[in-house]
Design a protein around this motif. Structure first.
Motif, mmCIF file in Angstrom:
data_model
loop_
_atom_site.group_PDB
_atom_site.id
_atom_site.type_symbol
_atom_site.label_atom_id
_atom_site.label_comp_id
_atom_site.label_asym_id
_atom_site.label_seq_id
_atom_site.Cartn_x
_atom_site.Cartn_y
_atom_site.Cartn_z
ATOM 1 N N UNK A 100 0.859 -1.183 0.000
ATOM 2 C CA UNK A 100 0.000 0.000 0.000
ATOM 3 C C UNK A 100 0.895 1.232 0.000
ATOM 4 N N UNK A 101 0.735 2.081 -0.995
ATOM 5 C CA UNK A 101 1.671 3.187 -1.179
ATOM 6 C C UNK A 101 1.217 4.460 -0.465
ATOM 7 N N UNK A 102 2.133 5.103 0.261
ATOM 8 C CA UNK A 102 1.814 6.417 0.829
ATOM 9 C C UNK A 102 1.790 7.472 -0.274
ATOM 10 N N UNK A 103 0.897 8.428 -0.144
ATOM 11 C CA UNK A 103 0.758 9.488 -1.153
ATOM 12 C C UNK A 103 1.778 10.585 -0.864
ATOM 13 N N UNK A 104 2.558 11.011 -1.864
ATOM 14 C CA UNK A 104 3.499 12.116 -1.648
ATOM 15 C C UNK A 104 2.787 13.352 -1.109
ATOM 16 N N UNK A 105 3.328 13.911 -0.044
ATOM 17 C CA UNK A 105 2.720 15.077 0.581
ATOM 18 C C UNK A 105 1.557 14.733 1.486
ATOM 19 N N UNK A 117 -5.046 3.110 -2.186
ATOM 20 C CA UNK A 117 -5.545 1.749 -2.339
ATOM 21 C C UNK A 117 -6.046 1.577 -3.776
ATOM 22 N N UNK A 118 -5.115 1.495 -4.692
ATOM 23 C CA UNK A 118 -5.461 1.266 -6.081
ATOM 24 C C UNK A 118 -6.338 2.325 -6.683
ATOM 25 N N UNK A 119 -6.057 3.575 -6.394
ATOM 26 C CA UNK A 119 -6.848 4.671 -6.929
ATOM 27 C C UNK A 119 -7.778 5.293 -5.911
ATOM 28 N N UNK A 120 -8.077 4.585 -4.843
ATOM 29 C CA UNK A 120 -8.852 5.136 -3.733
ATOM 30 C C UNK A 120 -7.887 5.587 -2.649
ATOM 31 N N UNK A 121 -7.951 6.855 -2.293
ATOM 32 C CA UNK A 121 -7.070 7.373 -1.263
ATOM 33 C C UNK A 121 -7.822 7.515 0.056
ATOM 34 N N UNK A 122 -7.215 6.997 1.121
ATOM 35 C CA UNK A 122 -7.788 7.108 2.462
ATOM 36 C C UNK A 122 -6.794 7.814 3.362
ATOM 37 N N UNK A 123 -7.293 8.742 4.167
ATOM 38 C CA UNK A 123 -6.455 9.342 5.202
ATOM 39 C C UNK A 123 -6.568 8.476 6.453
ATOM 40 N N UNK A 124 -5.438 7.935 6.908
ATOM 41 C CA UNK A 124 -5.373 7.093 8.088
ATOM 42 C C UNK A 124 -4.772 7.906 9.223
#
Length: 319
Positions: free
Chosen positions: A112-117, A139-146
């Motif tokens: 699961x890749x972290x989003x830059x910034x 998550x494969x095009x869906x971004x979640x803030x954890x």
């Protein structure tokens, strides 16, 4: 696809030194491995500095097969770093030796890749007694803030104001917050219309009680749990996923007996909570607690897990 997310208070975790600490650490590692998560919010990662805590979080990530690294920030130029947010409050061990400050962090499945910034550390004072960490994951095009958070254990009014700051980080987003709330929930059971968590303090009478209850002008009156921080999170759109799924209630702490043989003064209660934003709440599919022999022996809290429907991931990344 379904992704799994958790929250886990690691109980004053520092670099293990004694045989007893190494045994407990091994139980923590085994418990975390068994969770099979895409993300895990952790609390009580100890270190005298954020860098110390980051090294401990990296060790835990390595030992559990997870990752703790953020992505570089292209705007600021900040490099990737361990996802640790720093507190200013230390912990004396049983011998009176400082074991460093409390911190909170985020672990993730390496696929699961972290989003830059997408990383931010809300470090302790002035906003928090402990800290808040947030990390946006793809998550494969869906971004979640954890998020990972630990509420103020001693000051109910500050805990309420901390909740205001926490909710500001999640407004209008798809996000999930894992936390040791240090207070009981204010969310209602859909089936009964009553609090999902009954008041654990009504029959209690001890010196620590005032940190968890509403102020009483007459101290002879029955104590009432202070749910204001939880109620504010609910009003601002952070929904307790255990109440949302309305499954059987379980305590997440209260089972621990300390080195002197003293049981938890608070008794059984649920203060380890996962909260989904309104935009994510419709995608929550399940919630459960992880009560095993290892989880009960590893820490004074047990993990809680939630399953969420998200976008696609590489097949090998799915638990």
């Amino acid at each position: 696809m379904i992704t799994r997310h958790g929250t886990y208070n690691l109980f004053n975790l520092s670099i293990p030194q004694s045989d007893e600490e190494k045994e407990r650490y091994a139980r923590l590692v085994g418990t975390i491995r068994s969770l099979d998560v895409h993300s895990l919010a952790v609390q009580e990662v100890l270190g005298h500095t954020p860098e110390d805590a980051g090294r401990l979080l990296q060790q835990l990530a390595d030992d559990t097969g997870l990752s703790c690294m953020t992505a570089p920030n292209p705007a600021s130029g900040a490099p990737a770093m361990p996802a640790i947010a720093a507190s200013q409050h230390g912990y004396p061990d049983k011998n009176g030796v400082s074991r460093g400050n409390y911190h909170v962090g985020i672990l993730r499945n390496p696929e699961v890749q972290p989003v830059p910034g997408g990383w931010r550390a809300y470090n302790g004072a002035p906003d928090f007694w402990h800290a808040l960490a947030t990390l946006v994951l793809d998550f494969g095009g869906t971004q979640l803030k954890i998020g990972s958070f630990q509420g103020d254990p001693f000051r109910p009014d500050w805990r309420y104001n901390e909740a205001r700051r926490v909710t500001s980080a999640f407004l209008g987003q798809e996000g999930l917050l894992g936390m040791d709330a240090n207070c009981v929930s204010a969310d209602l059971s859909p089936s009964t219309g009553e609090y999902y968590d009954s008041d654990p303090y009504t029959e209690q009478d001890h010196d620590m009680l005032e940190y968890q209850i509403l102020w009483r002008e007459d101290p002879s009156q029955p104590p009432v749990a202070d749910r204001r921080a939880a109620d504010l999170m609910l009003r601002q759109g952070l929904l307790d996923t255990a109440a949302l799924m309305d499954g059987p209630w379980e305590a997440t702490c209260g089972h621990w007996i300390d080195d002197s043989g003293t049981p938890d003064v608070w008794g059984l209660r649920r203060i380890d909570v996962l909260r989904a934003t309104r935009r994510l709440a419709t995608k929550v599919r399940a919630h459960r607690f992880v009560r095993t022999a290892d989880s009960l022996a590893a820490a004074d809290h047990i993990p809680a897990l939630v399953e969420v429907e998200t976008g696609g991931l590489p097949e090998e990344a799915a638990p």
